[in-house]
Design a protein around this motif. Structure first.
Motif, short mmCIF file in Angstrom:
data_model
loop_
_atom_site.label_atom_id
_atom_site.label_comp_id
_atom_site.label_asym_id
_atom_site.label_seq_id
_atom_site.Cartn_x
_atom_site.Cartn_y
_atom_site.Cartn_z
N MET A 22 -16.57 -49.78 -14.96
CA MET A 22 -14.92 -50.69 -15.63
C MET A 22 -13.82 -50.84 -15.02
N PHE A 23 -13.07 -51.65 -14.93
CA PHE A 23 -12.13 -52.01 -14.65
C PHE A 23 -9.91 -52.02 -14.89
N ALA A 24 -9.86 -50.95 -14.66
CA ALA A 24 -8.90 -50.47 -15.17
C ALA A 24 -7.39 -50.36 -14.76
N SER A 25 -6.23 -51.86 -15.31
CA SER A 25 -5.22 -51.59 -14.50
C SER A 25 -4.57 -51.51 -15.95
N SER A 29 2.59 -51.01 -20.04
CA SER A 29 2.96 -49.91 -20.22
C SER A 29 1.54 -49.31 -20.41
N VAL A 30 0.54 -49.77 -21.24
CA VAL A 30 -0.87 -49.62 -21.49
C VAL A 30 -1.52 -49.70 -20.54
N ILE A 31 -2.70 -48.52 -19.84
CA ILE A 31 -3.82 -49.03 -19.35
C ILE A 31 -4.93 -49.35 -20.28
N ARG A 32 -5.05 -51.09 -19.09
CA ARG A 32 -6.39 -51.10 -19.92
C ARG A 32 -7.49 -51.69 -18.98
N SER A 33 -9.07 -50.75 -19.92
CA SER A 33 -10.42 -51.04 -19.20
C SER A 33 -11.51 -51.91 -19.55
N ARG A 34 -11.47 -52.72 -19.08
CA ARG A 34 -12.64 -53.95 -19.13
C ARG A 34 -13.90 -53.85 -18.26
N PRO A 35 -14.98 -54.17 -18.86
CA PRO A 35 -16.03 -54.13 -18.06
C PRO A 35 -16.19 -55.60 -16.58
N VAL A 67 -5.90 -49.06 -9.57
CA VAL A 67 -6.31 -49.98 -10.42
C VAL A 67 -7.51 -49.06 -10.25
N THR A 68 -8.26 -48.76 -10.76
CA THR A 68 -9.09 -47.42 -11.32
C THR A 68 -10.61 -48.10 -11.84
N LEU A 69 -11.66 -47.95 -10.90
CA LEU A 69 -13.31 -48.41 -11.29
C LEU A 69 -14.27 -47.25 -11.31
N THR A 70 -14.96 -46.97 -12.74
CA THR A 70 -15.27 -45.90 -13.35
C THR A 70 -16.99 -46.67 -12.88
N PHE A 71 -18.09 -45.88 -12.72
CA PHE A 71 -18.95 -46.48 -12.23
C PHE A 71 -20.02 -44.93 -13.40
N GLN A 72 -21.31 -45.02 -14.27
CA GLN A 72 -21.78 -44.34 -14.64
C GLN A 72 -23.35 -44.68 -14.75
N ASN A 73 -23.58 -43.37 -14.67
CA ASN A 73 -25.60 -43.84 -14.44
C ASN A 73 -26.06 -42.93 -15.46
#
Length: 160
Positions: A22-25, A29-35, A67-73
């Motif tokens: 998930m790529f969040a930017s 004024s809103v944080i949006r995440s997208r795969p 930017v924030t990236l979120t990984f999960q397994n």
């Protein structure tokens, strides 16, 4: 939680081979995440992404955008969040090198003028690595019945 201190090499090892994050930017004024599909290059210290220069997210991105990236397994029960900055690159040679047939879903080929690269420079990682679901359930049952807390994994921060 146990406190095994992970290194940046551990983090690169966890995210290597993951197909989606998930790529969040920040969008106004809103944080949006997208795969998005990450292409980690640990030797360069960068995670590359290919995207469409006409996409909505490009309005939010420029040089050194946070930017924030979120990984999960889920299978291994680990989670990593990377904070850093992203820059936009228009590099046809690198795009040709990174091209894969799966990109045909979105682009005509490596020369498609809509294609642009994003280079994510990770600054810090937060991680949690826990036991799988069965083991976690058994550990929680032990704690619930005996009151003895069990080790539920490792968590911490790593400078990248």
């Amino acid at each position: 939680m146990a406190e095994k201190q992970y290194t940046s090499n551990d983090i690169w090892g966890l995210i290597d081979g993951e197909n989606v994050c998930m790529f969040a930017s920040l969008d106004d004024s809103v944080i949006r995440s997208r795969p998005m599909a990450p292409m980690p290059r640990p030797d360069d210290g960068v995670i590359w992404f290919v995207t469409d220069r006409t996409s909505r997210k490009m309005n939010d991105l420029g040089d050194d955008t946070p930017v924030t990236l979120t990984f999960q397994n889920s299978a291994s029960n680990w989670y990593v969040t990377l904070t850093g900055s992203v820059s936009v690159f228009d590099d046809r040679d690198r795009l040709r090198d990174m091209w894969s047939p799966t990109m045909k879903q979105w682009f005509d080929g490596p020369e498609d003028p809509r294609m642009v690269l994003l280079a994510f420079d990770p600054h810090e990682a937060d991680y949690w690595n826990g036991p799988n679901r069965i083991v976690a359930g058994m550990k929680m049952l032990v704690t619930a019945t005996t009151g003895v807390r069990t080790d539920m994994g490792d968590a911490g921060k790593v400078a990248m």
